[in-house]
Design a protein around this motif. Structure first.
Motif, short mmCIF file in Angstrom:
data_model
loop_
_atom_site.label_atom_id
_atom_site.label_comp_id
_atom_site.label_asym_id
_atom_site.label_seq_id
_atom_site.Cartn_x
_atom_site.Cartn_y
_atom_site.Cartn_z
N THR A 1 0.82 -1.22 0.00
CA THR A 1 0.00 0.00 0.00
C THR A 1 0.85 1.26 0.00
O THR A 1 0.58 2.20 -0.74
N THR A 2 1.90 1.27 0.82
CA THR A 2 2.73 2.47 0.94
C THR A 2 3.78 2.56 -0.17
O THR A 2 4.27 3.64 -0.48
N GLY A 3 4.14 1.41 -0.73
CA GLY A 3 5.19 1.38 -1.73
C GLY A 3 6.58 1.44 -1.11
O GLY A 3 7.57 1.63 -1.82
N ASN A 4 6.66 1.28 0.21
CA ASN A 4 7.93 1.33 0.94
C ASN A 4 8.05 0.13 1.86
O ASN A 4 7.04 -0.35 2.39
N GLU A 5 9.29 -0.31 2.08
CA GLU A 5 9.52 -1.35 3.08
C GLU A 5 9.34 -0.77 4.47
O GLU A 5 9.58 0.43 4.68
N LEU A 6 8.92 -1.60 5.41
CA LEU A 6 8.84 -1.17 6.81
C LEU A 6 10.26 -0.89 7.29
O LEU A 6 11.19 -1.61 6.95
N ILE A 7 10.43 0.18 8.08
CA ILE A 7 11.75 0.53 8.58
C ILE A 7 11.87 0.16 10.06
O ILE A 7 10.88 0.07 10.77
N ASP A 8 13.11 -0.05 10.50
CA ASP A 8 13.39 -0.38 11.88
C ASP A 8 13.68 0.89 12.68
O ASP A 8 14.05 1.93 12.11
N GLN A 9 13.60 0.77 13.99
CA GLN A 9 13.97 1.88 14.87
C GLN A 9 15.45 2.17 14.67
O GLN A 9 16.26 1.27 14.49
N GLY A 10 15.81 3.44 14.68
CA GLY A 10 17.19 3.83 14.54
C GLY A 10 17.66 3.87 13.09
O GLY A 10 18.84 3.98 12.82
N SER A 11 16.71 3.80 12.15
CA SER A 11 17.07 3.82 10.73
C SER A 11 17.53 5.20 10.27
O SER A 11 18.12 5.34 9.21
N GLY A 12 17.23 6.22 11.08
CA GLY A 12 17.58 7.58 10.70
C GLY A 12 16.47 8.27 9.93
O GLY A 12 16.56 9.46 9.64
N GLU A 13 15.43 7.53 9.56
CA GLU A 13 14.30 8.13 8.83
C GLU A 13 13.20 8.50 9.82
O GLU A 13 13.01 7.84 10.84
N VAL A 14 12.48 9.56 9.49
CA VAL A 14 11.31 9.95 10.28
C VAL A 14 10.10 9.24 9.68
O VAL A 14 9.93 9.21 8.46
N ALA A 15 9.29 8.66 10.54
CA ALA A 15 8.16 7.86 10.07
C ALA A 15 6.85 8.65 10.11
O ALA A 15 6.65 9.49 10.99
N ASP A 16 5.97 8.34 9.15
CA ASP A 16 4.62 8.90 9.14
C ASP A 16 3.71 8.14 10.11
O ASP A 16 2.72 8.68 10.58
N ALA A 17 4.06 6.89 10.36
CA ALA A 17 3.27 6.03 11.25
C ALA A 17 4.19 4.97 11.85
O ALA A 17 5.23 4.65 11.29
N VAL A 18 3.77 4.47 13.00
CA VAL A 18 4.49 3.39 13.67
C VAL A 18 3.54 2.21 13.82
O VAL A 18 2.38 2.38 14.21
N LEU A 19 4.05 1.04 13.49
CA LEU A 19 3.34 -0.22 13.70
C LEU A 19 4.04 -0.89 14.88
O LEU A 19 5.15 -1.38 14.74
N GLN A 20 3.40 -0.87 16.06
CA GLN A 20 3.99 -1.40 17.28
C GLN A 20 3.28 -2.69 17.66
O GLN A 20 2.12 -2.68 18.06
N TRP A 21 3.97 -3.83 17.48
CA TRP A 21 3.43 -5.12 17.92
C TRP A 21 3.71 -5.21 19.42
O TRP A 21 4.82 -4.94 19.87
N TRP A 22 2.71 -5.64 20.23
CA TRP A 22 2.90 -5.68 21.67
C TRP A 22 2.13 -6.83 22.29
O TRP A 22 0.96 -7.05 21.97
N ARG A 23 2.83 -7.55 23.17
CA ARG A 23 2.22 -8.64 23.92
C ARG A 23 2.34 -8.35 25.41
O ARG A 23 3.24 -7.61 25.82
N ASP A 24 1.49 -8.96 26.22
CA ASP A 24 1.43 -8.67 27.65
C ASP A 24 2.78 -8.83 28.35
O ASP A 24 3.08 -8.09 29.27
N ASP A 25 3.61 -9.76 27.89
CA ASP A 25 4.89 -10.01 28.58
C ASP A 25 6.08 -9.31 27.92
O ASP A 25 7.23 -9.65 28.17
#
Length: 140
Positions: free
Chosen positions: A46-70
């Motif tokens: 949809t975005t035409g871009n690969e997902l980036i990792d934290q610390g990539s140096g790029e500013v993100a338009d959105a963050v996809l944060q996967w989170w589990r209770d532990d």
């Protein structure tokens, strides 16, 4: 609310239903083997871009944060999630659905978001296993 984001006849996949648009940069945090690869691929398509990792140096338009209770301290994770986010950007917090291993109580999400300076706006069933909560910085 509560509708599953899935492919429709119009090709309206989960990424566009979550508001992702062409050209956006999306940072992914908390990836593990239990994450939904179809959703990840749909976001990249949809975005035409690969997902980036934290610390990539790029500013993100959105963050996809996967989170589990532990996974640790959710407030700290949300504070970290906004460090490379554009003003007005969104955080999609993806948590296992009720009854799934790692489910996070919605009140814990709301408390952590508030402490991190974010507001919860929408919660949707994103995939069969994951719910998504949209978090934004309050206006004003």
């Amino acid at each position: 609310m509560g509708q599953t984001a899935g492919q429709s006849a119009q090709g309206d996949g989960p990424a566009s239903r979550l508001g992702f648009r062409a050209g956006e940069i999306v940072q992914e945090l908390g990836w593990d083997e239990d994450c939904d690869d179809d959703l990840r691929i749909d976001i990249e398509d949809t975005t035409g871009n690969e997902l980036i990792d934290q610390g990539s140096g790029e500013v993100a338009d959105a963050v996809l944060q996967w989170w589990r209770d532990d996974d640790g301290d959710l407030t700290d994770a949300l504070v970290d999630a906004v460090t490379e986010l554009v003003p007005g950007g969104v955080v999609w917090l993806l948590t296992p659905k009720v009854g799934r291993n790692g489910h996070v109580d919605p009140s814990d999400v709301a408390d952590a978001a508030l402490t991190a300076g974010l507001s919860t706006t929408t919660t949707v069933a994103v995939t069969e296993e994951w719910s998504g909560t949209k978090l934004v910085a309050p206006k004003g």
